[in-house]
Structures are given as C-alpha cells and as structure tokens.
Design a protein around this motif. Structure first.
Motif, PDB file in Angstrom:
ATOM      1  N   ALA A   1       2.090   7.134  -2.591  1.00  0.00           N
ATOM      2  CA  ALA A   1       2.745   5.926  -2.004  1.00  0.00           C
ATOM      3  C   ALA A   1       4.578   6.585  -1.019  1.00  0.00           C
ATOM      4  O   ALA A   1       4.764   5.261  -0.611  1.00  0.00           O
ATOM      5  CB  ALA A   1       3.905   6.038  -3.389  1.00  0.00           C
ATOM      6  N   ALA A   2       4.242   7.594  -0.602  1.00  0.00           N
ATOM      7  CA  ALA A   2       5.315   7.760   0.548  1.00  0.00           C
ATOM      8  C   ALA A   2       4.925   7.265   1.758  1.00  0.00           C
ATOM      9  O   ALA A   2       5.444   6.462   2.593  1.00  0.00           O
ATOM     10  CB  ALA A   2       5.838   9.193   0.290  1.00  0.00           C
TER      11      ALA A   2
ATOM     12  N   SER B   1      -1.892   5.889 -11.905  1.00  0.00           N
ATOM     13  CA  SER B   1      -0.654   6.340 -12.191  1.00  0.00           C
ATOM     14  C   SER B   1       0.212   4.675 -12.001  1.00  0.00           C
ATOM     15  O   SER B   1       1.853   4.979 -12.512  1.00  0.00           O
ATOM     16  CB  SER B   1      -0.050   7.502 -11.398  1.00  0.00           C
ATOM     17  OG  SER B   1       0.188   7.178  -9.981  1.00  0.00           O
ATOM     18  N   GLY B   2       0.070   3.980 -11.043  1.00  0.00           N
ATOM     19  CA  GLY B   2       0.864   3.059 -10.566  1.00  0.00           C
ATOM     20  C   GLY B   2       2.217   3.244  -9.167  1.00  0.00           C
ATOM     21  O   GLY B   2       2.576   2.286  -8.532  1.00  0.00           O
ATOM     22  N   ALA B   3       1.334   4.333  -8.897  1.00  0.00           N
ATOM     23  CA  ALA B   3       2.380   4.695  -7.567  1.00  0.00           C
ATOM     24  C   ALA B   3       2.125   3.531  -6.140  1.00  0.00           C
ATOM     25  O   ALA B   3       3.176   3.443  -5.804  1.00  0.00           O
ATOM     26  CB  ALA B   3       1.910   6.204  -7.171  1.00  0.00           C
ATOM     27  N   VAL B   4       0.724   3.683  -6.180  1.00  0.00           N
ATOM     28  CA  VAL B   4       0.360   2.137  -5.594  1.00  0.00           C
ATOM     29  C   VAL B   4      -0.789   1.032  -6.232  1.00  0.00           C
ATOM     30  O   VAL B   4      -1.132   1.908  -7.032  1.00  0.00           O
ATOM     31  CB  VAL B   4      -0.907   2.589  -4.785  1.00  0.00           C
ATOM     32  CG1 VAL B   4       0.347   3.579  -3.300  1.00  0.00           C
ATOM     33  CG2 VAL B   4      -1.526   3.528  -4.886  1.00  0.00           C
ATOM     34  N   THR B   5      -0.762   0.183  -6.223  1.00  0.00           N
ATOM     35  CA  THR B   5      -1.590  -1.240  -6.106  1.00  0.00           C
ATOM     36  C   THR B   5      -2.930  -1.778  -5.100  1.00  0.00           C
ATOM     37  O   THR B   5      -2.155  -1.805  -4.173  1.00  0.00           O
ATOM     38  CB  THR B   5      -0.654  -2.202  -7.095  1.00  0.00           C
ATOM     39  OG1 THR B   5       0.258  -1.841  -7.315  1.00  0.00           O
ATOM     40  CG2 THR B   5      -1.213  -3.429  -7.577  1.00  0.00           C
TER      41      THR B   5
ATOM     42  N   VAL C   1      -6.797  -1.481   0.537  1.00  0.00           N
ATOM     43  CA  VAL C   1      -5.767  -2.515   1.178  1.00  0.00           C
ATOM     44  C   VAL C   1      -5.054  -1.993  -0.046  1.00  0.00           C
ATOM     45  O   VAL C   1      -5.479  -1.961  -0.865  1.00  0.00           O
ATOM     46  CB  VAL C   1      -5.749  -4.108   1.822  1.00  0.00           C
ATOM     47  CG1 VAL C   1      -3.818  -4.307   1.971  1.00  0.00           C
ATOM     48  CG2 VAL C   1      -6.199  -3.815   3.301  1.00  0.00           C
ATOM     49  N   TYR C   2      -3.734  -1.077  -0.002  1.00  0.00           N
ATOM     50  CA  TYR C   2      -2.930  -1.045  -0.971  1.00  0.00           C
ATOM     51  C   TYR C   2      -1.141  -0.784  -0.523  1.00  0.00           C
ATOM     52  O   TYR C   2      -1.358  -1.404   0.135  1.00  0.00           O
ATOM     53  CB  TYR C   2      -2.592   0.879  -1.119  1.00  0.00           C
ATOM     54  CG  TYR C   2      -4.388   1.273  -1.179  1.00  0.00           C
ATOM     55  CD1 TYR C   2      -4.966   1.544  -3.124  1.00  0.00           C
ATOM     56  CD2 TYR C   2      -5.215   1.605  -0.847  1.00  0.00           C
ATOM     57  CE1 TYR C   2      -6.016   1.283  -3.282  1.00  0.00           C
ATOM     58  CE2 TYR C   2      -6.493   1.504  -0.940  1.00  0.00           C
ATOM     59  CZ  TYR C   2      -7.248   1.959  -2.114  1.00  0.00           C
ATOM     60  OH  TYR C   2      -8.135   2.234  -2.928  1.00  0.00           O
ATOM     61  N   THR C   3      -0.524  -1.485  -1.340  1.00  0.00           N
ATOM     62  CA  THR C   3       1.301  -1.437  -1.685  1.00  0.00           C
ATOM     63  C   THR C   3       1.742  -0.518  -3.004  1.00  0.00           C
ATOM     64  O   THR C   3       0.934  -0.589  -3.465  1.00  0.00           O
ATOM     65  CB  THR C   3       1.187  -3.173  -2.219  1.00  0.00           C
ATOM     66  OG1 THR C   3       0.725  -3.449  -3.406  1.00  0.00           O
ATOM     67  CG2 THR C   3      -0.467  -4.210  -1.145  1.00  0.00           C
TER      68      THR C   3
END
Length: 276
Positions: free
Chosen positions: A7-8, A38-42, A48-50
């Motif tokens: 995520a960072a 875990s919901g850290a990224v979607t 491609v992830y956010t």
C-alpha cells in the motif's frame, strides 16, 4: 512484501500502481493477493491496483487509462482555473482508453506516457495552454506562482515547453495576483494598450487591485468574494474614502469580466478618456 508495504508503494505512486511496478520492487503474486484480501489495495482492473487514499479524480483518471492532468490537476492543487468541469486525463501518445461509468473525461495525448497518478504542475500548465488557451493559462500560471508552486527553474522550463506564441505570457506574469480574474483583466487591458499598476497601496484606502493613470482605481471582485453584506459594506467604505481623495473607482465582478467584457472595456476606456 507485506500488505502495508505494498500500500505504501502504491501511495507513493499517487494511489495507483501497476503489477509490474510492484513485482520490480520485490512483491510476489501471493503478496499482491494478500494485500487485496486485507483491503490494503483494491484491484481496479487486470494489472492495476489502487489504495483507499487515492483521490477520486486520480481513480477516475486511472479507470480511463491515464493520469490526472491539465485543469483537473491544477484545481486539485488549489490553482485558479477557468474551467475544470470535465476530468482531464493524460494518456500519452499511444495510451488506451477504457470505458467506465458516467465518463465525461477529456483525454490528452501529449508525450511522454505519464502512467497513472498525477502529472507534475509544469506539465499541467503546458497542457492547459494548449487545451484552454492563453487567458486560462495566464491566470493559472500567476495563481500557481502566487501559491509557491513554481520555482524560477520551473517557470523557465514551462516557458521553453510552451508554443512560441504563448511564451510572452510567462515574461508578463507576476507573483502577486490575488485571483485569476485579476490576471485576465490585466491581460485583456494590456492587449488594448492599457498598462496598469498592480496591488497599489493608497494611504487612507488600503491596497487596491489596480490603478490606471493617476486617479482611476480598478477593483475586481472574484466568484467567491464580496457577495455578503459585510464585504459589500467594506467595499463601499473603501470606495468612499477613495472618492474623498479624488479617485474614481470602477468595480467589476466575475460575471461582468467573463460574460460582458465589452461593457467593462467601454467603462474603462471612457473613464480613461475623461481623466486625460
């Protein structure tokens, strides 16, 4: 690589990141899957992830296939822009547009490909000049300078990247314009051969937007200022004090400058002729 690290990495990239960038940083496919669980990224789409911290405009631009740019990125930075009603998306020279709900995006196809996230302020201003023209660029450039977003190096870089016909606007720009509306009025009057003194302090009156000649004050009331009764009263007191000192004050609002310019120009030209 744990979910927090992934995520960072995505946040550091503006909130949107490709699988390839994560893999090159050492993340495995399993790491990325765990980060999603875990919901850290979607996952926005394949590869491609956010993150939850990504700005809405950045997410929409990524959904379209590019980066937030031009008027949209400038507005996000707090820069005065004439029109940011549509979302501007940098696609690069050969990007691919993706369909997404309620799309009203305006793509920009200038090189180099920006990836995702946001373009820098220099590129956004150059894009604005080509997209919305000289007045919009000039107002945004002065606003960005006043906000401290443009170093001397950045200003010179923008000048070099502009089309030749727009470079003189950088030379004309100042760092003390209170609003884009002031910038536009000053530019239009200069084109009529009327120079102004800007941000002039008059004893007994205070700082005024412009002085034309010796005794004509021009004040420009922006979209969000001077509408309430308190501001209006203060303006009237300033105008009365100026009149007592022998000044004539012409005051114009956003609607007059942007939608009834011939009336504004006629008033200024007449006042100038009478004062001579």
């Amino acid at each position: 690589m744990d979910p927090t690290q992934i995520a960072a990495r995505a946040d550091a990239a503006g909130g949107v990141i490709r699988t390839a960038a994560l893999r090159s940083a050492g993340a495995t496919a399993r790491d990325i899957r765990r980060a999603c669980e875990s919901g850290a990224v979607t996952r926005l789409r394949g590869g491609v992830y956010t993150t939850p911290h990504a700005a809405a405009g950045v997410l929409t631009a990524a959904a379209h296939g590019g980066a937030l740019c031009c008027a949209s990125e400038l507005a996000r930075l707090g820069v005065w822009v004439l029109d940011s009603s549509r979302l501007h998306v940098a696609m690069g020279g050969g990007g691919h547009e993706y369909t997404h709900p309620e799309c009203t995006c305006l793509p920009h196809w200038d090189d180099p490909p920006p990836g995702y996230g946001r373009v820098d302020v220099e590129r956004a201003l150059v894009q604005l000049a080509r997209c919305q023209g000289p007045e919009s660029f000039f107002a945004a450039f002065e606003s960005a300078w006043r906000l401290g977003l443009l170093s001397r190096r950045a200003r010179m870089s923008i000048r070099a990247r502009l089309d030749a016909r727009h470079r003189w606007l950088v030379d004309l720009a100042r760092a003390d314009a209170d609003s884009g509306l002031e910038s536009i009025l000053r530019l239009r009057l200069l084109r009529l051969g009327i120079p102004l003194r800007c941000q002039v302090v008059i004893r007994g009156v205070g700082r005024v937007d412009f002085v034309l000649g010796e005794r004509i004050i021009l004040e420009v009331d922006g979209r969000d200022n001077h509408d309430d009764a308190t501001h209006r009263h203060k303006d009237l007191v300033r105008d009365a004090n100026a009149a007592a000192l022998g000044y004539v004050t012409l005051r114009f609002d956003y609607a007059l400058v942007m939608h009834d310019w011939p009336r504004v120009a006629a008033a200024i030209l007449r006042a100038r002729a009478v004062a001579r």
